[in-house]
Design a protein around this motif. Structure first.
Motif, short mmCIF file in Angstrom:
data_model
loop_
_atom_site.label_atom_id
_atom_site.label_comp_id
_atom_site.label_asym_id
_atom_site.label_seq_id
_atom_site.Cartn_x
_atom_site.Cartn_y
_atom_site.Cartn_z
N ILE A 1 0.84 -1.20 0.00
CA ILE A 1 0.00 0.00 0.00
C ILE A 1 0.87 1.25 0.00
CG2 ILE A 1 -1.71 1.33 1.31
CD1 ILE A 1 -2.77 -1.38 2.34
N SER A 2 1.91 1.24 0.82
CA SER A 2 2.83 2.38 0.89
C SER A 2 3.52 2.62 -0.45
CB SER A 2 3.86 2.15 1.99
OG SER A 2 4.77 3.22 2.06
N GLN A 3 3.88 1.54 -1.13
CA GLN A 3 4.54 1.64 -2.44
C GLN A 3 3.65 2.39 -3.42
OE1 GLN A 3 5.11 -2.14 -4.30
NE2 GLN A 3 5.98 -1.29 -6.17
N TYR A 4 2.38 2.04 -3.45
CA TYR A 4 1.48 2.70 -4.40
C TYR A 4 1.06 4.08 -3.92
CZ TYR A 4 1.28 -1.19 -7.61
OH TYR A 4 1.62 -2.13 -8.54
N GLN A 5 1.01 4.28 -2.62
CA GLN A 5 0.73 5.61 -2.10
C GLN A 5 1.82 6.58 -2.55
OE1 GLN A 5 -2.08 6.52 -0.17
NE2 GLN A 5 -1.36 8.58 -0.65
N SER A 6 3.07 6.11 -2.64
CA SER A 6 4.17 6.97 -3.07
C SER A 6 4.06 7.34 -4.54
CB SER A 6 5.51 6.28 -2.80
OG SER A 6 5.71 5.18 -3.69
N ARG A 7 3.24 6.62 -5.29
CA ARG A 7 3.03 6.92 -6.72
C ARG A 7 1.84 7.85 -6.95
NH1 ARG A 7 3.81 0.76 -9.19
NH2 ARG A 7 5.88 0.39 -8.27
N VAL A 8 1.18 8.24 -5.89
CA VAL A 8 0.06 9.19 -6.02
C VAL A 8 0.64 10.60 -6.15
CG1 VAL A 8 -1.98 10.14 -4.89
CG2 VAL A 8 -1.47 7.69 -4.69
N PRO A 9 0.31 11.32 -7.22
CA PRO A 9 0.91 12.65 -7.41
C PRO A 9 0.51 13.62 -6.29
CG PRO A 9 -0.12 11.87 -9.43
CD PRO A 9 -0.55 10.94 -8.35
N GLY A 10 1.50 14.32 -5.78
CA GLY A 10 1.25 15.44 -4.87
C GLY A 10 1.61 16.71 -5.60
N ASP A 11 2.28 17.62 -4.91
CA ASP A 11 2.68 18.87 -5.56
C ASP A 11 3.96 18.71 -6.37
OD1 ASP A 11 4.67 18.71 -3.64
OD2 ASP A 11 4.07 20.52 -2.57
N GLY A 12 4.51 17.49 -6.39
CA GLY A 12 5.70 17.21 -7.18
C GLY A 12 7.01 17.35 -6.44
#
Length: 222
Positions: free
Chosen positions: A113-124
Motif C-alpha cells: 500500500i505504501s509503495q502505491y501511495q508513493s506513486r500518487v501525485p502530490g505537488d511534485g
C-alpha cells in the motif's frame, strides 16, 4: 488488481473509451467517506483511440473516514471494474472487510500500500517535479512547461476539465539534458459552454513520478 498480459483497467479519467473502477459502499457501518488516491497512470493508443489507465498490478489506496472516530468499521463494497484487452469485460465483485476498534498495527499488505501511495501525485516536490508555466495558445491549444531533478525520462501530461472536454496526447519537447519539458496539447472536444477561464487539473507523469496541479487558463491567449 493483478492483470494478465495486455489487459488494463482505467484511470479516473479514462480518455476516449472505458470507465474507471466504481466503488459502492452501501451497507457499510460507521463509514463517513472513502476517497480513492489515484497512482500515476499511463497512456494507451489503440487504433487511434486514446485511453488512460494501468497494466500489470494496481493498488488503489483508500482514505477511510469513520462517522464515529475510534469505533470499529464494517465495510461492504460493490466493485464494478472494466478490464480491457482486445475485448472489454466488466468485472463485478462484492467485498467485505471489518476493522475493529483498538490500537493500529501494520498489516501484511502495508508495504505494498505504501509503495502505491508513493506513486500518487502530490505537488511534485517529493519527486523533484515542478510546473513552471501553463497558458492558452490560440483557440484550442494549451502550452505547459515543467522541470525535473533528476531529469525527465519519458514525461507525459494529462489534462482533466469540465464534462465533455477531451484533450490530445501532448507533443513533448525536451531540453538538452532533459531537465525541462514543454508540452503542447490540443483541445479535441469542447464541452458545452466555454472551456477557458475554468479550472483544469493537470497530472504530470514521468514513470512512477507524478505532480498534480489545478490551474485556470486565461480567457484570452497571450
Amino acid at each position: 488488481f493483478k492483470l494478465k498480459k495486455d489487459w488494463k483497467v482505467y484511470w479516473r479519467s479514462p480518455g476516449e473509451a472505458g470507465y474507471p473502477p466504481k466503488l459502492d459502499w452501501t451497507g457499510s457501518a460507521n463509514l463517513k467517506e472513502a476517497v480513492i488516491a489515484w497512482p500515476v497512470p499511463e497512456r494507451f493508443t489503440i487504433l487511434g483511440i486514446e485511453t488512460v489507465g494501468y497494466k500489470g498490478e494496481l493498488v488503489l489506496p483508500l482514505l477511510i473516514r469513520p462517522v464515529r472516530p475510534g469505533q470499529g468499521l464494517a465495510l461492504r463494497l460493490k466493485l464494478d471494474v472494466l478490464a480491457c484487452s482486445d475485448i472489454c469485460i466488466p468485472v463485478l465483485a462484492e467485498l467485505r472487510f471489518s476493522l475493529p476498534a483498538g490500537s493500529a498495527a501494520l498489516s501484511a499488505e502495508a508495504a505494498r500500500i505504501s509503495q502505491y501511495q508513493s506513486r500518487v501525485p502530490g505537488d511534485g516536490s517529493a519527486h523533484g517535479l515542478k510546473l513552471l508555466k501553463f497558458e492558452r495558445q490560440g483557440a484550442d491549444r494549451l502550452l505547459a512547461q515543467a522541470e525535473a531533478d533528476p531529469p525527465f525520462i519519458a514525461p507525459d501530461l494529462f489534462i482533466e476539465g469540465p464534462d465533455g472536454a477531451l484533450f490530445s496526447a501532448p507533443r513533448v519537447s525536451l531540453s538538452e539534458r532533459n531537465s525541462k519539458a514543454g508540452f503542447e496539447i490540443t483541445v479535441t472536444q469542447m464541452p458545452k459552454g466555454r472551456l477557458f477561464g475554468k479550472e483544469l487539473t493537470l497530472t504530470l507523469a514521468d514513470g512512477w513520478r507524478g505532480l498534480e496541479a489545478r490551474r485556470i487558463p486565461p480567457l484570452a491567449a497571450p
